[in-house]
Design a protein around this motif. Structure first.
Motif, mmCIF file in Angstrom:
data_model
loop_
_atom_site.group_PDB
_atom_site.id
_atom_site.type_symbol
_atom_site.label_atom_id
_atom_site.label_comp_id
_atom_site.label_asym_id
_atom_site.label_seq_id
_atom_site.Cartn_x
_atom_site.Cartn_y
_atom_site.Cartn_z
ATOM 1 N N ALA A 21 0.829 -1.212 0.000
ATOM 2 C CA ALA A 21 0.000 0.000 0.000
ATOM 3 C C ALA A 21 0.861 1.259 0.000
ATOM 4 N N VAL A 22 1.910 1.269 0.797
ATOM 5 C CA VAL A 22 2.791 2.436 0.845
ATOM 6 C C VAL A 22 3.531 2.588 -0.482
ATOM 7 N N SER A 23 3.939 1.488 -1.076
ATOM 8 C CA SER A 23 4.590 1.558 -2.394
ATOM 9 C C SER A 23 3.658 2.162 -3.436
ATOM 10 N N MET A 39 8.636 4.914 7.437
ATOM 11 C CA MET A 39 8.316 4.663 6.033
ATOM 12 C C MET A 39 7.118 5.505 5.601
ATOM 13 N N ILE A 40 6.089 5.523 6.417
ATOM 14 C CA ILE A 40 4.873 6.263 6.082
ATOM 15 C C ILE A 40 5.134 7.767 6.101
ATOM 16 N N THR A 41 5.818 8.245 7.127
ATOM 17 C CA THR A 41 6.115 9.676 7.230
ATOM 18 C C THR A 41 6.911 10.166 6.030
ATOM 19 N N LEU A 42 7.938 9.425 5.649
ATOM 20 C CA LEU A 42 8.768 9.853 4.519
ATOM 21 C C LEU A 42 8.024 9.732 3.192
ATOM 22 N N THR A 43 7.127 8.791 3.097
ATOM 23 C CA THR A 43 6.320 8.687 1.877
ATOM 24 C C THR A 43 5.357 9.863 1.796
ATOM 25 N N TYR A 44 4.672 10.170 2.873
ATOM 26 C CA TYR A 44 3.758 11.311 2.874
ATOM 27 C C TYR A 44 4.500 12.618 2.601
ATOM 28 N N ALA A 45 5.757 12.704 3.030
ATOM 29 C CA ALA A 45 6.554 13.922 2.857
ATOM 30 C C ALA A 45 6.864 14.222 1.388
ATOM 31 N N ILE A 46 6.709 13.244 0.519
ATOM 32 C CA ILE A 46 6.940 13.483 -0.906
ATOM 33 C C ILE A 46 6.060 14.631 -1.395
ATOM 34 N N ARG A 47 4.872 14.760 -0.837
ATOM 35 C CA ARG A 47 3.942 15.833 -1.235
ATOM 36 C C ARG A 47 4.566 17.218 -1.134
#
Length: 126
Positions: free
Chosen positions: A21-23, A82-90
Motif C-alpha cells: 500500500a505504501v509503495s 516509512m509512512i512519514t517519509l512517503t507522505y513527505a513526498i507531497r
C-alpha cells in the motif's frame, strides 16, 4: 496449521499489505510530481491528486492490522518512518531535485521497514 503458524502468517500478510500500500502511494505521488513538473494537463494532475488521496487512504487498513498483530517497537518505528517519509513526498511535488531525493528517502525507509519486519518475523518462528 497451528495457532502460532496462523499468527505468523497473519503478521506476514499484514507487513506485506502495508508495504504494498505504501509503495502504491509513493508511486502515485511520484507520477503526480512528474505531471506537475512537466506542466501536465490540469485534468491529469487532478486525476493523480484524487488517485494519491485514494492510495493514501489505502494505507490505513493494513497499518491498523499490522499494529494490532505486531507490537514490536522496532517494526512499528520502521513502519512510521516509512509512512512519514512517503507522505513527505507531497512537499516536493514542485521541485525535480527535491522530488527525486524525497522518493529515494521514502524507498530507503520502505526497505528498512521490510528488513526490520523480516528480522522480527524470523524471531517468531516456533
Amino acid at each position: 496449521m497451528g495457532h502460532s503458524e496462523t499468527i505468523r502468517r497473519d503478521r506476514l500478510e499484514a507487513v506485506t499489505a502495508l508495504a504494498v500500500a505504501v509503495s502504491g502511494h509513493r508511486r502515485t505521488l511520484w507520477k503526480r510530481g512528474e505531471a506537475i513538473l512537466e506542466g501536465g494537463d490540469v485534468d491529469l494532475v487532478q486525476a493523480l491528486r484524487a488517485e494519491s488521496q485514494a492510495t493514501r487512504d489505502a494505507v490505513a487498513r493494513p497499518l491498523v492490522t499490522m499494529r494490532v498483530l505486531i507490537t514490536d517497537a522496532a517494526v512499528r518505528e520502521a513502519a512510521g518512518r516509512m509512512i512519514t517519509l512517503t507522505y513527505a513526498i507531497r512537499e516536493s511535488l514542485d521541485n525535480a531535485q527535491a522530488l527525486a531525493a524525497a522518493r529515494q528517502e521514502a524507498e530507503a525507509a520502505h526497505d528498512e521497514f521490510v528488513d526490520t519486519a523480516a528480522r522480527y518475523l524470523t524471531t517468531q518462528i516456533a
